[in-house]
Design a protein around this motif. Structure first.
Motif, short mmCIF file in Angstrom:
data_model
loop_
_atom_site.label_atom_id
_atom_site.label_comp_id
_atom_site.label_asym_id
_atom_site.label_seq_id
_atom_site.Cartn_x
_atom_site.Cartn_y
_atom_site.Cartn_z
N PRO A 27 16.26 -49.99 46.99
CA PRO A 27 14.94 -50.46 46.58
C PRO A 27 13.86 -49.43 46.91
O PRO A 27 13.85 -48.83 47.98
N GLY A 28 12.97 -49.23 45.95
CA GLY A 28 11.87 -48.28 46.13
C GLY A 28 12.13 -46.92 45.51
O GLY A 28 11.21 -46.13 45.36
N VAL A 29 13.38 -46.63 45.11
CA VAL A 29 13.69 -45.35 44.48
C VAL A 29 13.42 -45.49 42.98
O VAL A 29 14.00 -46.34 42.32
N ALA A 30 12.52 -44.64 42.49
CA ALA A 30 12.20 -44.67 41.06
C ALA A 30 13.28 -43.92 40.27
O ALA A 30 13.80 -44.44 39.27
N PHE A 31 13.60 -42.70 40.69
CA PHE A 31 14.64 -41.91 40.04
C PHE A 31 14.98 -40.73 40.93
O PHE A 31 14.23 -40.39 41.84
N LEU A 32 16.12 -40.13 40.65
CA LEU A 32 16.51 -38.91 41.34
C LEU A 32 15.86 -37.75 40.61
O LEU A 32 15.84 -37.71 39.38
N ARG A 33 15.33 -36.83 41.35
CA ARG A 33 14.53 -35.76 40.78
C ARG A 33 15.40 -34.55 40.46
O ARG A 33 15.93 -33.92 41.37
N PRO A 34 15.55 -34.20 39.18
CA PRO A 34 16.31 -33.00 38.86
C PRO A 34 15.59 -31.76 39.36
O PRO A 34 14.36 -31.72 39.40
N GLY A 35 16.35 -30.78 39.77
CA GLY A 35 15.77 -29.53 40.21
C GLY A 35 15.35 -28.67 39.04
O GLY A 35 15.58 -29.00 37.87
N LEU A 36 14.75 -27.55 39.34
CA LEU A 36 14.28 -26.64 38.31
C LEU A 36 15.43 -26.19 37.41
O LEU A 36 15.27 -26.09 36.19
N VAL A 96 19.34 -35.01 48.89
CA VAL A 96 18.89 -35.91 47.82
C VAL A 96 17.40 -35.69 47.62
O VAL A 96 16.62 -35.72 48.57
N HIS A 97 17.00 -35.46 46.37
CA HIS A 97 15.59 -35.33 45.99
C HIS A 97 15.27 -36.50 45.08
O HIS A 97 15.95 -36.71 44.07
N LEU A 98 14.24 -37.26 45.44
CA LEU A 98 13.95 -38.47 44.67
C LEU A 98 12.46 -38.73 44.56
O LEU A 98 11.65 -38.14 45.27
N ALA A 99 12.14 -39.62 43.65
CA ALA A 99 10.77 -40.11 43.48
C ALA A 99 10.74 -41.55 43.97
O ALA A 99 11.69 -42.31 43.76
N VAL A 100 9.65 -41.91 44.62
CA VAL A 100 9.48 -43.25 45.18
C VAL A 100 8.57 -44.06 44.25
O VAL A 100 7.59 -43.53 43.71
N ARG A 101 8.91 -45.32 44.10
CA ARG A 101 8.08 -46.21 43.28
C ARG A 101 6.75 -46.47 44.00
O ARG A 101 6.73 -46.65 45.22
N ARG A 102 5.70 -46.51 43.23
CA ARG A 102 4.38 -46.83 43.77
C ARG A 102 4.44 -48.20 44.46
O ARG A 102 5.11 -49.11 43.97
N GLY A 103 3.78 -48.31 45.58
CA GLY A 103 3.78 -49.58 46.31
C GLY A 103 4.82 -49.61 47.42
O GLY A 103 4.86 -50.54 48.21
N HIS A 104 5.69 -48.60 47.46
CA HIS A 104 6.69 -48.49 48.53
C HIS A 104 6.32 -47.33 49.44
O HIS A 104 5.87 -46.29 48.96
N ARG A 105 6.51 -47.52 50.72
CA ARG A 105 6.24 -46.42 51.65
C ARG A 105 7.39 -45.44 51.61
O ARG A 105 8.56 -45.82 51.72
N THR A 138 20.11 -35.31 53.95
CA THR A 138 18.69 -34.96 53.96
C THR A 138 18.07 -35.55 52.69
O THR A 138 18.59 -35.33 51.59
N VAL A 139 17.00 -36.29 52.86
CA VAL A 139 16.31 -36.90 51.72
C VAL A 139 14.91 -36.30 51.64
O VAL A 139 14.18 -36.28 52.62
N THR A 140 14.56 -35.82 50.45
CA THR A 140 13.24 -35.27 50.20
C THR A 140 12.56 -36.08 49.11
O THR A 140 13.12 -36.26 48.03
N VAL A 141 11.36 -36.56 49.41
CA VAL A 141 10.56 -37.28 48.42
C VAL A 141 9.73 -36.24 47.69
O VAL A 141 8.95 -35.51 48.30
N THR A 142 9.92 -36.17 46.37
CA THR A 142 9.21 -35.16 45.58
C THR A 142 8.07 -35.74 44.75
O THR A 142 7.28 -34.98 44.20
N ASP A 143 8.01 -37.08 44.64
CA ASP A 143 7.02 -37.68 43.77
C ASP A 143 6.87 -39.15 44.11
O ASP A 143 7.78 -39.76 44.69
N ILE A 144 5.73 -39.70 43.77
CA ILE A 144 5.51 -41.14 43.86
C ILE A 144 5.04 -41.58 42.48
O ILE A 144 4.07 -41.04 41.95
N THR A 145 5.79 -42.51 41.87
CA THR A 145 5.48 -42.91 40.49
C THR A 145 5.04 -44.36 40.43
O THR A 145 5.37 -45.15 41.23
#
Length: 145
Positions: A27-36, A96-105, A138-145
Motif C-alpha cells: 500500500p502506498g506504492v504508485a509504481f516502480l520507477r524505471p531507470g534512465l 528498489v526505486h519507486l514512486a509513492v502515492r500522494r497522501g502516503h508518508r 535498499t528502497v529509494t523514493v524517486t517521486d510522489i504522485t
C-alpha cells in the motif's frame, strides 16, 4: 561484468520478479520507477518499432519491457528493481526505486516495502534450493504522485 549462466540467469530473473511483485503490492506504492536505461531503451524501441511512426497505445508494452512487470526485456530487466549477488554464495543486494502515492508518508511506505521485498526474495531463493540467503534491501523514493 561476468556472463551469467542460464540457471543463474533464471534465478536472477525470479528474484527480480519476486522483489517487483512484493514492492508493487505494498500500500502506498504508485509504481516502480524505471531507470534512465529503461527509459532510453523504451524510446529507442518506439522510434525503431514498426516503422509506422505510431506510438504504442495504452496497455501496449514496448519491446524493451520497460512497462512490463516481468523481465522479458533485454537482459532480464525489471523496471525499478536491481539485484546482484556477492561473490560465490554471497549476500543478495536488492535495490528498489519507486514512486509513492500522494497522501502516503514516504517513510512509512519504505518501512513497509523493505520487509515485504526481503521476505519475497528469501522465499524465492529457498524455493530454488538456495541455502538460507542473506538479503539486503535498499528502497529509494524517486517521486510522489
Amino acid at each position: 561484468m561476468s556472463q551469467i549462466m542460464s540457471g543463474d540467469a533464471q534465478l536472477h530473473a525470479a528474484v527480480l520478479r519476486a522483489a517487483a511483485g512484493a514492492a508493487k503490492d505494498t500500500p502506498g506504492v504508485a509504481f516502480l520507477r524505471p531507470g534512465l536505461g529503461e527509459l532510453l531503451r523504451g524510446t529507442v524501441a518506439r522510434s525503431t518499432g514498426t516503422g509506422s511512426g505510431a506510438r504504442p497505445g495504452p496497455g501496449t508494452v514496448s519491446r524493451s519491457g520497460a512497462g512490463s512487470p516481468s523481465p522479458s526485456g533485454r537482459g532480464g530487466r525489471v523496471p525499478g528493481v536491481r539485484a546482484d549477488r556477492g561473490p560465490g554464495s554471497g549476500p543478495w543486494r536488492i535495490r528498489v526505486h519507486l514512486a509513492v502515492r500522494r497522501g502516503h508518508r514516504a517513510l512509512d511506505v519504505v518501512r513497509a516495502v523493505r520487509p515485504r521485498v526481503m521476505s519475497a526474495v528469501q522465499e524465492t531463493l529457498r524455493t530454488a534450493g538456495e541455502a538460507p540467503p542473506e538479503v539486503a534491501v535498499t528502497v529509494t523514493v524517486t517521486d510522489i504522485t
